[in-house]
Scaffold this motif. Structure first.
Motif, short mmCIF file in Angstrom:
data_model
loop_
_atom_site.label_atom_id
_atom_site.label_comp_id
_atom_site.label_asym_id
_atom_site.label_seq_id
_atom_site.Cartn_x
_atom_site.Cartn_y
_atom_site.Cartn_z
N GLY A 1 4.56 -9.34 -40.13
CA GLY A 1 5.21 -8.29 -39.33
C GLY A 1 6.52 -8.85 -38.80
O GLY A 1 6.49 -9.80 -38.01
N ALA A 2 7.63 -8.25 -39.21
CA ALA A 2 8.94 -8.81 -38.83
C ALA A 2 9.06 -8.96 -37.32
O ALA A 2 9.63 -9.93 -36.82
CB ALA A 2 10.06 -7.93 -39.37
N LYS A 3 8.49 -8.02 -36.57
CA LYS A 3 8.69 -8.05 -35.11
C LYS A 3 7.89 -9.17 -34.43
O LYS A 3 8.06 -9.41 -33.23
CB LYS A 3 8.33 -6.70 -34.50
CG LYS A 3 6.85 -6.36 -34.55
CD LYS A 3 6.59 -5.10 -33.75
CE LYS A 3 5.14 -4.67 -33.79
NZ LYS A 3 4.13 -5.73 -33.70
N ASN A 4 7.03 -9.84 -35.19
CA ASN A 4 6.28 -10.97 -34.61
C ASN A 4 6.93 -12.31 -34.91
O ASN A 4 6.46 -13.35 -34.44
CB ASN A 4 4.85 -10.98 -35.17
CG ASN A 4 4.09 -9.73 -34.79
OD1 ASN A 4 4.15 -9.32 -33.63
ND2 ASN A 4 3.41 -9.12 -35.74
N ILE A 5 7.98 -12.31 -35.72
CA ILE A 5 8.55 -13.58 -36.18
C ILE A 5 9.65 -14.05 -35.21
O ILE A 5 10.62 -13.33 -34.97
CB ILE A 5 9.13 -13.45 -37.61
CG1 ILE A 5 8.03 -12.97 -38.57
CG2 ILE A 5 9.70 -14.79 -38.07
CD1 ILE A 5 8.51 -12.71 -39.99
N ALA A 6 9.46 -15.27 -34.69
CA ALA A 6 10.47 -15.86 -33.80
C ALA A 6 11.59 -16.48 -34.61
O ALA A 6 12.77 -16.32 -34.29
CB ALA A 6 9.81 -16.92 -32.92
N GLY A 7 11.23 -17.22 -35.67
CA GLY A 7 12.26 -17.92 -36.43
C GLY A 7 11.87 -18.16 -37.87
O GLY A 7 10.68 -18.30 -38.20
N ILE A 8 12.87 -18.16 -38.72
CA ILE A 8 12.72 -18.57 -40.12
C ILE A 8 13.37 -19.94 -40.22
O ILE A 8 14.57 -20.08 -39.94
CB ILE A 8 13.42 -17.58 -41.07
CG1 ILE A 8 12.79 -16.19 -40.96
CG2 ILE A 8 13.38 -18.10 -42.51
CD1 ILE A 8 13.52 -15.11 -41.77
N VAL A 9 12.57 -20.95 -40.59
CA VAL A 9 13.09 -22.33 -40.63
C VAL A 9 13.19 -22.77 -42.09
O VAL A 9 12.18 -22.77 -42.81
CB VAL A 9 12.14 -23.28 -39.88
CG1 VAL A 9 12.74 -24.69 -39.84
CG2 VAL A 9 11.86 -22.78 -38.47
N ILE A 10 14.38 -23.15 -42.50
CA ILE A 10 14.54 -23.55 -43.91
C ILE A 10 15.60 -24.65 -44.04
O ILE A 10 16.59 -24.66 -43.31
CB ILE A 10 14.87 -22.33 -44.80
CG1 ILE A 10 14.79 -22.71 -46.28
CG2 ILE A 10 16.21 -21.70 -44.43
CD1 ILE A 10 14.65 -21.52 -47.22
N GLU A 11 15.34 -25.57 -44.97
CA GLU A 11 16.35 -26.56 -45.36
C GLU A 11 17.23 -25.89 -46.42
O GLU A 11 16.70 -25.42 -47.43
CB GLU A 11 15.69 -27.79 -45.99
CG GLU A 11 14.64 -28.49 -45.14
CD GLU A 11 13.62 -29.23 -46.02
OE1 GLU A 11 13.90 -30.34 -46.47
OE2 GLU A 11 12.52 -28.67 -46.25
N PRO A 12 18.54 -25.86 -46.24
CA PRO A 12 19.40 -25.19 -47.23
C PRO A 12 19.25 -25.80 -48.63
O PRO A 12 19.34 -25.09 -49.63
CB PRO A 12 20.82 -25.42 -46.70
CG PRO A 12 20.66 -25.76 -45.27
CD PRO A 12 19.31 -26.36 -45.09
N ILE A 13 19.05 -27.12 -48.69
CA ILE A 13 18.57 -27.77 -49.92
C ILE A 13 17.37 -28.57 -49.47
O ILE A 13 17.48 -29.38 -48.55
CB ILE A 13 19.62 -28.71 -50.54
CG1 ILE A 13 20.87 -27.92 -50.97
CG2 ILE A 13 19.04 -29.47 -51.74
CD1 ILE A 13 21.99 -28.78 -51.55
N GLN A 14 16.21 -28.32 -50.07
CA GLN A 14 15.01 -29.03 -49.60
C GLN A 14 15.08 -30.50 -49.98
O GLN A 14 15.33 -30.84 -51.14
CB GLN A 14 13.76 -28.38 -50.17
CG GLN A 14 13.49 -27.00 -49.56
CD GLN A 14 12.23 -26.37 -50.11
OE1 GLN A 14 11.98 -26.46 -51.31
NE2 GLN A 14 11.46 -25.74 -49.25
N GLY A 15 14.84 -31.37 -49.01
CA GLY A 15 14.98 -32.80 -49.23
C GLY A 15 13.75 -33.44 -49.83
O GLY A 15 13.67 -33.67 -51.05
#
Ligand code: PLZ
Length: 444
Positions: free
Chosen positions: A216-230
């Motif tokens: 549910g989009a309204k439950n999401i605080a943050g999207i955490v991503i490495e722009p290039i995964q290390g």
């Protein structure tokens, strides 16, 4: 410049007798839980060279995992640290503040993507930066869910271990894990069902669909991503994936949090990898390359987000140590004044040409990928895309025996990654690539 001669030279086998002696003491004194990429004991290091206690000079293609981008003991880092330890070593910024911390925050606010008003906090490690980014996102949005990705790596503390994808060695037996962490499929072009084009077409829609239906989009605080995964193997998502996530985040009151711990500070040829597609993260976590080898990390974000946390809500005894801040100011000055972003692009072109030539010769190479001084080779069983981790030990060992340190990565343990210091002289870089080529030939 470093006083250490920039030449590869072996005077004993690896490990030499003095290293072996000390490694025995290591086994007696240090927990067996800690891994070791190369069995040597380092005595000095500078530029692109590690010198061990036996006098071997080894080309460093790892930078202590993307940390000493400005080289080991870089001049400006050494000068600033010396002056700082003589002036004072610690007050705790929350007890009695000092200028260095503020100047590092000013530099982060200036250098990270976006022209909006930004503020920062400083911490000790990448994991601590990610922990704080999550705290800030939850407090600001009054939501709890955190979205992370397959193959992602964010640290080894309980929360960041929960955010990290790979079980072995990072998570196995260390549970229970933190709740409200949701893992989405990663846009991994090489391994996407149907191939890279399908990945570019489908991945974003799939991830958005899953976020909407499963969290549910309204439950999401943050999207955490490495722009290039290390650690995941230098996985570069297709163009459009990161901007699409960022757009979805801003349309739904979700914070887009870039984990630039490994990709930051000129590593990919831009100051931050987010810049490649014009991403402006709400929060950005930095560490590693920020301070030339001293432990320092940061979270930088929109001023209204960073200021929304209650007074006293963030901190720590050592975060933003004056010595680490002095080092960071030296490292940042080196990156900017010596134009290391431009240098990284030159390094990247040399690496990319060499790795692609290897790919053309060796059928165990499935893909060559990455950007700037962050490039990798994924090994496969010829004629398939089945991971081939079995060839790595021989390749790594061959390189070590020839005086070249290379690191591995990947969820399937089948990736060799190159992370040279950005100040590595060209002849050392070319030599290391030549050794890698021969190492792969020897492993077939
Ligand atoms: N986020 C993207 O790459 C650290 C891990 C080494 P710390 N990567 C190296 C290991 O095996 O422990 C990393 C990263 C990204 C976060 C981190 C965590 O940074 O400074 O190691 O805590």
């Amino acid at each position: 410049m470093t006083s250490i001669p920039q030449v590869r030279s072996l005077v004993t086998a690896i490990p030499g007798p003095r290293s072996q002696e000390i490694l025995k003491r290591k086994s007696e004194a240090v927990s067996a839980a800690l891994g070791m990429a190369i069995p040597i004991i380092v005595e000095r290091a500078g530029g692109g060279i590690l010198v061990d206690v036996d006098g071997n000079s080894i080309i460093d293609m790892g930078s202590g995992i993307a940390v000493v981008s400005v080289g080991n003991s870089a001049d400006r880092v050494v000068a600033n640290v010396k002056a700082q330890v003589e002036a004072f070593t610690h007050t705790c910024f929350m007890v009695a503040p000092y200028l260095g911390y503020i100047e590092v925050c000013e530099a982060l606010n200036r250098l990270t993507p976006g022209t909006h008003k930004k503020k920062s906090i400083l911490l000790n490690s990448g994991a601590e930066a990610l922990e704080n980014a999550v705290k800030i996102a939850r407090s600001y949005t009054k939501r709890q869910a955190i979205v992370v990705f397959e193959h992602g790596y964010h640290g080894r503390t309980n929360l960041t271990m929960s955010m990290t994808a790979k079980n072995m060695p990072y998570k196995d037996s260390f549970g229970p894990f933190a709740p409200e962490v949701y893992r989405m499929p990663m846009a991994y072009p090489y391994r996407w069902n149907g191939g890279a084009e399908k990945c570019a077409e489908e991945a974003l829609d799939l991830v958005i669909h899953k976020m909407e239906k499963e969290i549910g989009a309204k439950n999401i605080a943050g999207i955490v991503i490495e722009p290039i995964q290390g650690e995941g193997g230098f996985i570069v998502p297709p163009k459009g994936f990161l901007p699409g996530l960022s757009k979805f985040a801003s349309e739904n009151g979700i914070l887009f949090i870039a984990d630039e711990v490994q990709t930051g500070f000129a590593r990919t040829g831009q100051m931050f990898a987010s810049e490649d597609e014009g991403i402006v993260p709400d929060l950005i976590a930095t560490a590693k390359g920020i301070a030339g080898g001293l432990p320092l990390a940061g979270v930088t974000g929109r001023a209204e987000i960073m200021d929304a946390i209650h007074s006293g809500g963030l901190g720590g005894t050592y975060g933003g140590s004056p010595v680490a801040c002095a080092a960071a100011l030296g490292a940042i000055a080196t990156i900017e004044e010596d134009n290391l972003c431009a240098r990284t692009l030159e390094i990247g072109a040399i690496i990319s040409e060499a790795l692609n030539a290897m790919k053309a010769k060796y059928s165990i190479i499935g893909e060559v990928r990455g950007r700037g001084a962050m490039q990798a080779i994924e090994f496969i069983i010829p004629g398939s895309i089945e991971p081939n981790p079995g060839v790595l030990p021989a390749i790594v060992k061959f390189a070590q025996n020839e005086g070249v340190l290379i690191l591995t990565a990947g969820t399937y343990g089948n990736v060799i990654r190159l992370l040279p210091p950005l100040v590595m002289p060209e002849h050392l870089l070319r030599e290391a690539l030549d050794v890698l080529d021969r190492a792969i030939a020897s492993a077939i």
